[in-house]
Design a protein around this motif. Structure first.
Motif, PDB file in Angstrom:
ATOM      1  N   GLU A 116      33.016  30.736  52.299  1.00 34.73           N
ATOM      2  CA  GLU A 116      32.692  32.135  52.001  1.00 34.73           C
ATOM      3  C   GLU A 116      31.329  32.242  51.314  1.00 34.73           C
ATOM      4  N   ARG A 117      31.133  31.380  50.310  1.00 36.05           N
ATOM      5  CA  ARG A 117      29.873  31.427  49.559  1.00 36.05           C
ATOM      6  C   ARG A 117      28.701  30.973  50.447  1.00 36.05           C
ATOM      7  N   ALA A 118      28.937  29.975  51.307  1.00 42.41           N
ATOM      8  CA  ALA A 118      27.865  29.482  52.187  1.00 42.41           C
ATOM      9  C   ALA A 118      27.412  30.608  53.126  1.00 42.41           C
ATOM     10  N   VAL A 119      28.358  31.358  53.657  1.00 41.52           N
ATOM     11  CA  VAL A 119      27.992  32.450  54.575  1.00 41.52           C
ATOM     12  C   VAL A 119      27.137  33.481  53.825  1.00 41.52           C
ATOM     13  N   ASP A 120      27.531  33.816  52.598  1.00 37.52           N
ATOM     14  CA  ASP A 120      26.742  34.789  51.812  1.00 37.52           C
ATOM     15  C   ASP A 120      25.324  34.271  51.567  1.00 37.52           C
ATOM     16  N   VAL A 121      25.238  33.003  51.180  1.00 35.09           N
ATOM     17  CA  VAL A 121      23.915  32.412  50.881  1.00 35.09           C
ATOM     18  C   VAL A 121      23.050  32.436  52.147  1.00 35.09           C
ATOM     19  N   ILE A 122      23.621  32.039  53.284  1.00 39.18           N
ATOM     20  CA  ILE A 122      22.841  31.966  54.527  1.00 39.18           C
ATOM     21  C   ILE A 122      22.407  33.374  54.965  1.00 39.18           C
ATOM     22  N   LEU A 123      23.338  34.333  54.860  1.00 39.69           N
ATOM     23  CA  LEU A 123      22.963  35.698  55.275  1.00 39.69           C
ATOM     24  C   LEU A 123      21.829  36.229  54.408  1.00 39.69           C
ATOM     25  N   SER A 124      21.867  35.961  53.101  1.00 36.54           N
ATOM     26  CA  SER A 124      20.769  36.515  52.294  1.00 36.54           C
ATOM     27  C   SER A 124      19.474  35.761  52.542  1.00 36.54           C
ATOM     28  N   MET A 125      19.552  34.463  52.868  1.00 33.19           N
ATOM     29  CA  MET A 125      18.313  33.749  53.240  1.00 33.19           C
ATOM     30  C   MET A 125      17.761  34.317  54.552  1.00 33.19           C
ATOM     31  N   MET A 126      18.647  34.641  55.496  1.00 39.19           N
ATOM     32  CA  MET A 126      18.183  35.191  56.779  1.00 39.19           C
ATOM     33  C   MET A 126      17.480  36.533  56.573  1.00 39.19           C
ATOM     34  N   ALA A 128      15.894  37.420  53.870  1.00 34.27           N
ATOM     35  CA  ALA A 128      14.629  37.233  53.156  1.00 34.27           C
ATOM     36  C   ALA A 128      13.566  36.534  53.999  1.00 34.27           C
ATOM     37  N   ARG A 129      13.967  35.660  54.913  1.00 31.88           N
ATOM     38  CA  ARG A 129      12.977  34.929  55.711  1.00 31.88           C
ATOM     39  C   ARG A 129      13.429  34.941  57.161  1.00 31.88           C
ATOM     40  N   SER A 130      12.806  35.791  57.938  1.00 37.36           N
ATOM     41  CA  SER A 130      13.251  35.970  59.316  1.00 37.36           C
ATOM     42  C   SER A 130      12.498  35.057  60.285  1.00 37.36           C
ATOM     43  N   GLU A 131      11.424  34.377  59.769  1.00 31.75           N
ATOM     44  CA  GLU A 131      10.549  33.664  60.716  1.00 31.75           C
ATOM     45  C   GLU A 131      11.212  32.465  61.403  1.00 31.75           C
ATOM     46  N   ASN A 132      11.637  31.424  60.634  1.00 27.87           N
ATOM     47  CA  ASN A 132      12.146  30.195  61.264  1.00 27.87           C
ATOM     48  C   ASN A 132      13.666  30.136  61.242  1.00 27.87           C
ATOM     49  N   LEU A 133      14.204  29.300  62.125  1.00 19.00           N
ATOM     50  CA  LEU A 133      15.657  29.073  62.066  1.00 19.00           C
ATOM     51  C   LEU A 133      15.972  28.324  60.778  1.00 19.00           C
ATOM     52  N   LEU A 134      17.058  28.715  60.117  1.00 20.24           N
ATOM     53  CA  LEU A 134      17.473  27.983  58.914  1.00 20.24           C
ATOM     54  C   LEU A 134      18.099  26.656  59.318  1.00 20.24           C
ATOM     55  N   THR A 135      18.061  25.706  58.389  1.00 18.77           N
ATOM     56  CA  THR A 135      18.694  24.406  58.645  1.00 18.77           C
ATOM     57  C   THR A 135      19.788  24.185  57.589  1.00 18.77           C
ATOM     58  N   HIS A 285      16.335  16.165  49.781  1.00 15.75           N
ATOM     59  CA  HIS A 285      16.424  16.729  51.137  1.00 15.75           C
ATOM     60  C   HIS A 285      16.476  18.251  51.149  1.00 15.75           C
ATOM     61  N   LEU A 286      16.243  18.865  49.991  1.00 13.96           N
ATOM     62  CA  LEU A 286      16.359  20.325  49.935  1.00 13.96           C
ATOM     63  C   LEU A 286      15.002  20.990  50.137  1.00 13.96           C
ATOM     64  N   ALA A 287      14.976  21.970  51.027  1.00 15.62           N
ATOM     65  CA  ALA A 287      13.733  22.723  51.266  1.00 15.62           C
ATOM     66  C   ALA A 287      13.459  23.629  50.058  1.00 15.62           C
ATOM     67  N   PRO A 288      12.201  24.061  49.870  1.00 12.82           N
ATOM     68  CA  PRO A 288      11.904  24.996  48.780  1.00 12.82           C
ATOM     69  C   PRO A 288      12.800  26.239  48.895  1.00 12.82           C
ATOM     70  N   ARG A 289      13.254  26.734  47.790  1.00 14.17           N
ATOM     71  CA  ARG A 289      14.161  27.895  47.702  1.00 14.17           C
ATOM     72  C   ARG A 289      15.511  27.636  48.354  1.00 14.17           C
ATOM     73  N   GLY A 290      15.857  26.354  48.516  1.00  8.59           N
ATOM     74  CA  GLY A 290      17.136  26.014  49.143  1.00  8.59           C
ATOM     75  C   GLY A 290      18.302  26.070  48.165  1.00  8.59           C
TER      76      GLY A 290
END
Ligand SMILES: C[S@@+](CC[C@H](N)C(=O)[O-])C[C@H]1O[C@@H](n2cnc3c(N)ncnc32)[C@H](O)[C@@H]1O
Length: 331
Positions: A116-126, A128-135, A285-290
């Protein structure tokens, strides 16, 4: 009348109804299972492909002989303590039906809060940053239940077209577990018009934590439900018939696979040795703002957060649906 040649039990042609078999299984499991009635129902529903309602409505249905033999064998295996999910080969998690074998941990409701928390985190990253695919990396993936549940939930959200689905890396030290994860990805995401695009976003790595993944590869989100149970508690669980792989449970293991020791040279027993190796590796292995989400025991969540803060992470602890400290979020 001669005894049945397959099971050696009831006469060959004596039909048994759903209700009679249910009673027989409940009796057989009454001394060995904490939930004989539920077990009998799950085995009957699985074997006959019945819903719960059908099980009630068709109680006088005469069960074909081959299925009676399967049910008899399944009840015998259950009476040895083998979990129902290993007998049926399936377990529901986050509303999805996962394939499980004795090579993987049976997905637990405790882990749903991480999804549940992962989905929330990923949706808010999407957002905020629409350019690249998230990993996204799901380290210690086991059955793949975390990554698959996250991907399916994202795809059910109208804001996430298949083209925007993040790239997922699923890592585990066990090749047998990775095989189960591959089967779950194929079974739960391999159907539908966008399936080849969706499947192309999944990558499987046999690895001891991150050792097989180059430090040049960074992830926006790292998810992990690593082994975190203290060694002696695992001994007790296995003695009580938990029947899941020790490799999936015991947190007091070094990167070399030995029992970890404390600073004073005593055998470690806080369940945190794997997590202590995992945290600095996630940082590398964490990207900036990860963000990192790690499941822990309620008894070692605070120690995990404190340890990670020593590496400069900020932390937040999330409770599971039972109110227990369960997921440590690091950013
Ligand atoms: C607690 S299970 C979690 C499985 C699954 N993610 C879930 O939530 O149900 C931990 C998994 O970590 C794997 N594992 C154990 N030690 C590991 C290591 N050093 N590196 C990678 N995976 C490891 C085990 O094989 C097992 O599949």
């Amino acid at each position: 009348m001669p005894a049945c040649p397959l099971c050696g039990g009831h006469p060959r042609n004596a039909p048994m109804t759903v209700q009679e078999l249910k009673t027989k299984i409940i009796t057989k499991l009454s001394n060995s299972s904490p939930s004989p009635k539920l077990d009998a129902e799950v085995l009957l529903m699985h074997c006959l492909n019945f819903s719960k309602t059908e099980l009630l409505l068709k109680r006088d249905y005469e069960v074909p002989h081959e299925q009676q033999v399967w049910l008899n064998d399944a009840a015998n295996r259950r009476s040895t303590g083998l979990p129902i999910a290993y007998i049926t080969g399936h377990k529901e998690f986050y509303g999805y039906d996962f394939i499980v074998t004795p090579d993987v941990l049976i997905p637990k409701p405790d882990t749903e809060i991480l999804v549940e928390r992962a989905v929330d985190v990923i949706l808010s990253m999407m957002d905020a940053r629409s350019e690249n695919l998230l990993t996204v990396c799901d380290m210690c993936t086991g059955s793949g239940c975390i990554a698959v549940a996250v991907a399916k939930t994202l795809l059910e959200d109208e804001r996430v077209p298949a083209e925007q689905l993040p790239k997922f890396t699923l890592g585990d030290i066990s090749e047998a577990a990775l095989d189960v994860a591959r089967r779950n990805v194929a079974a739960l995401l391999g159907d539908g018009p966008d399936s080849s695009l969706i499947l192309s976003r999944f990558n499987f790595v046999r690895t001891n934590l991150f050792d097989a993944i180059s430090e040049a590869i960074k992830y926006d989100v790292i998810l992990s439900n690593p082994p975190y149970i203290p060694h002696t508690m695992v001994d007790e669980l296995l003695r009580d018939g938990r029947s899941e792989p020790r490799l999936a449970l015991d947190g007091d293991i070094t990167l070399e696979g030995d029992r970890a020791t404390t600073d004073r040279g005593e055998p470690a027993n806080d369940g945190l040795a794997i997590i202590r190796n995992l945290i600095p590796q996630t940082q590398a292995h964490l990207a900036p703002r990860g963000s990192v989400l790690i499941e822990t025991g309620e008894y070692n969540a605070e120690a995990t957060a404190e340890f990670a803060e020593g590496f400069g992470f900020n932390s937040e602890i999330h409770r599971d649906l039972e109110g227990q400290l369960r997921v440590v979020e690091l950013y």
